[in-house]
Design a protein around this motif. Structure first.
Motif, PDB file in Angstrom:
ATOM      1  N   LYS A 138       0.817  -1.213   0.000  1.00  0.00           N
ATOM      2  CA  LYS A 138       0.000   0.000   0.000  1.00  0.00           C
ATOM      3  C   LYS A 138       0.853   1.267   0.000  1.00  0.00           C
ATOM      4  N   SER A 139       2.156   1.118  -0.150  1.00  0.00           N
ATOM      5  CA  SER A 139       3.041   2.277  -0.173  1.00  0.00           C
ATOM      6  C   SER A 139       3.300   2.693  -1.616  1.00  0.00           C
ATOM      7  N   VAL A 140       4.313   3.510  -1.806  1.00  0.00           N
ATOM      8  CA  VAL A 140       4.653   3.984  -3.145  1.00  0.00           C
ATOM      9  C   VAL A 140       5.435   2.936  -3.941  1.00  0.00           C
ATOM     10  N   LEU A 141       5.780   1.819  -3.313  1.00  0.00           N
ATOM     11  CA  LEU A 141       6.549   0.789  -4.009  1.00  0.00           C
ATOM     12  C   LEU A 141       5.668   0.009  -4.977  1.00  0.00           C
ATOM     13  N   THR A 142       6.245  -0.365  -6.098  1.00  0.00           N
ATOM     14  CA  THR A 142       5.579  -1.303  -6.979  1.00  0.00           C
ATOM     15  C   THR A 142       5.728  -2.707  -6.412  1.00  0.00           C
ATOM     16  N   MET A 143       4.958  -3.653  -6.935  1.00  0.00           N
ATOM     17  CA  MET A 143       5.058  -5.018  -6.424  1.00  0.00           C
ATOM     18  C   MET A 143       6.459  -5.607  -6.613  1.00  0.00           C
ATOM     19  N   PRO A 144       7.107  -5.457  -7.785  1.00  0.00           N
ATOM     20  CA  PRO A 144       8.481  -5.972  -7.916  1.00  0.00           C
ATOM     21  C   PRO A 144       9.446  -5.325  -6.920  1.00  0.00           C
ATOM     22  N   GLN A 145       9.304  -4.016  -6.696  1.00  0.00           N
ATOM     23  CA  GLN A 145      10.177  -3.343  -5.734  1.00  0.00           C
ATOM     24  C   GLN A 145       9.947  -3.874  -4.322  1.00  0.00           C
ATOM     25  N   ALA A 146       8.702  -4.095  -3.966  1.00  0.00           N
ATOM     26  CA  ALA A 146       8.394  -4.620  -2.639  1.00  0.00           C
ATOM     27  C   ALA A 146       8.957  -6.029  -2.462  1.00  0.00           C
ATOM     28  N   LEU A 147       8.860  -6.847  -3.499  1.00  0.00           N
ATOM     29  CA  LEU A 147       9.387  -8.211  -3.421  1.00  0.00           C
ATOM     30  C   LEU A 147      10.904  -8.199  -3.261  1.00  0.00           C
ATOM     31  N   VAL A 148      11.572  -7.334  -4.006  1.00  0.00           N
ATOM     32  CA  VAL A 148      13.028  -7.235  -3.897  1.00  0.00           C
ATOM     33  C   VAL A 148      13.423  -6.742  -2.501  1.00  0.00           C
ATOM     34  N   MET A 149      12.699  -5.772  -1.977  1.00  0.00           N
ATOM     35  CA  MET A 149      13.007  -5.272  -0.633  1.00  0.00           C
ATOM     36  C   MET A 149      12.830  -6.368   0.405  1.00  0.00           C
ATOM     37  N   SER A 150      11.782  -7.171   0.277  1.00  0.00           N
ATOM     38  CA  SER A 150      11.529  -8.233   1.237  1.00  0.00           C
ATOM     39  C   SER A 150      12.698  -9.216   1.292  1.00  0.00           C
ATOM     40  N   VAL A 151      13.232  -9.567   0.119  1.00  0.00           N
ATOM     41  CA  VAL A 151      14.306 -10.563   0.063  1.00  0.00           C
ATOM     42  C   VAL A 151      15.649  -9.967   0.464  1.00  0.00           C
ATOM     43  N   LEU A 152      15.965  -8.783  -0.033  1.00  0.00           N
ATOM     44  CA  LEU A 152      17.289  -8.213   0.192  1.00  0.00           C
ATOM     45  C   LEU A 152      17.434  -7.584   1.578  1.00  0.00           C
ATOM     46  N   VAL A 153      16.418  -6.848   2.009  1.00  0.00           N
ATOM     47  CA  VAL A 153      16.536  -6.145   3.290  1.00  0.00           C
ATOM     48  C   VAL A 153      16.317  -7.101   4.453  1.00  0.00           C
ATOM     49  N   TYR A 154      15.265  -7.875   4.405  1.00  0.00           N
ATOM     50  CA  TYR A 154      14.976  -8.891   5.427  1.00  0.00           C
ATOM     51  C   TYR A 154      15.073  -8.289   6.832  1.00  0.00           C
ATOM     52  N   ALA A 155      14.368  -7.192   7.059  1.00  0.00           N
ATOM     53  CA  ALA A 155      14.368  -6.525   8.359  1.00  0.00           C
ATOM     54  C   ALA A 155      13.084  -5.710   8.457  1.00  0.00           C
ATOM     55  N   GLY A 156      12.076  -6.304   9.080  1.00  0.00           N
ATOM     56  CA  GLY A 156      10.756  -5.693   9.070  1.00  0.00           C
ATOM     57  C   GLY A 156      10.703  -4.310   9.678  1.00  0.00           C
ATOM     58  N   SER A 157      11.416  -4.096  10.779  1.00  0.00           N
ATOM     59  CA  SER A 157      11.350  -2.792  11.443  1.00  0.00           C
ATOM     60  C   SER A 157      11.843  -1.672  10.535  1.00  0.00           C
ATOM     61  N   SER A 158      12.985  -1.895   9.890  1.00  0.00           N
ATOM     62  CA  SER A 158      13.517  -0.852   9.016  1.00  0.00           C
ATOM     63  C   SER A 158      12.668  -0.699   7.756  1.00  0.00           C
ATOM     64  N   GLN A 159      12.107  -1.795   7.254  1.00  0.00           N
ATOM     65  CA  GLN A 159      11.239  -1.694   6.087  1.00  0.00           C
ATOM     66  C   GLN A 159      10.029  -0.819   6.398  1.00  0.00           C
TER      67      GLN A 159
END
Length: 254
Positions: free
Chosen positions: A40-61
């Protein structure tokens, strides 16, 4: 993969997975919350998926999503993420005595897959430092369950985010599910002091920018725990001196 492990490592890996399994529902709650927020943010679905895998840190996300929506400078976003994730530097330092003998890239992998609950449960196992058979496999058993649970729930939240209303309160459910883990970690007075001080600082500093309240709470907890340990050691030393005093005097008296 398990068939390639030695019997000791295989048993330790499964033991780690079993140890972590009671926390999976709490992690799934956080993963869903984070995935829904990203969808629901400004991220597209591909961007959100990449962030989930690479960042792997819910608080900072979660912390940087409002900053992305506000189109703040990239240095502000990076600084906020660094402040929120500063606790992982402490976690990594805590693992050094256990895994310093591993190669650089294996230690990097351990750092990526490390997490709050993984680190807490690993410390509760009270492994001796240095090379111990099955210790690394135990860590990987917990890390594998943690990473898989997080990615599945986070990606589900990203894909299905439009279905969940904002007022479901999943974030609160995830927080409440983590509370018993924190309580179970209070094993002595020093950890009680650390938890109490961290809670107070986190509440007082909740409105600070860049989520500075979180690292402040971490460092305050470290200081409180260290002071409590020091006071406990001094008290134990005084007790030992008092108990040894009469015996010493008796030996000196012929």
């Amino acid at each position: 993969m398990l068939s390639r492990l030695s019997p000791t490592d295989r048993a330790a890996f499964l033991d780690g997975a079993r140890t972590y399994s009671p926390t999976v529902m709490a992690l799934i709650s956080w993963g869903l919350v984070t995935g829904i927020a990203m969808s629901k943010s400004v991220l597209t679905m591909p961007q959100a998926l990449v962030m989930s895998v690479l960042v792997y840190a819910g608080s900072s996300q979660l912390a940087i999503l409002p900053l992305l929506a506000a189109k703040l400078p990239i240095w502000t976003i990076l600084l906020t993420a660094a402040m929120v994730n500063l606790r992982f530097v402490i976690f990594s330092a805590g693992l050094v005595p256990h895994f310093s003998y591993l190669s650089f890239w294996r230690r990097v992998a351990l750092g990526y897959f490390n997490g709050d609950i993984v680190y807490l449960l690993f410390l509760k196992k009270s492994f001796p430092t240095g090379r111990v058979p099955g210790k690394e496999a135990y860590f990987w058993g917990m890390a594998a369950v943690s990473w898989t649970s997080w990615q599945v729930s986070s990606i589900a939240g990203i894909v299905l985010g439009s279905i969940f209303p904002d007022n479901w309160g999943l974030e609160l459910a995830g927080t409440l599910a983590l509370v018993p883990l924190v309580v179970a970690a209070i094993a002595n007075r020093s950890t009680l002091a650390a938890v109490a001080v961290a809670a107070v600082i986190a509440i007082v500093a909740i409105d600070l920018p860049f989520r500075l309240g979180l690292p402040l709470a971490v460092f305050a907890a470290l200081g409180a725990g260290s002071v409590a340990d020091l006071l406990a050691d001094r008290a134990a030393g005084r007790r030992m001196g008092t108990e040894a005093g009469p015996g010493v005097r008796e030996e000196k008296a012929p």
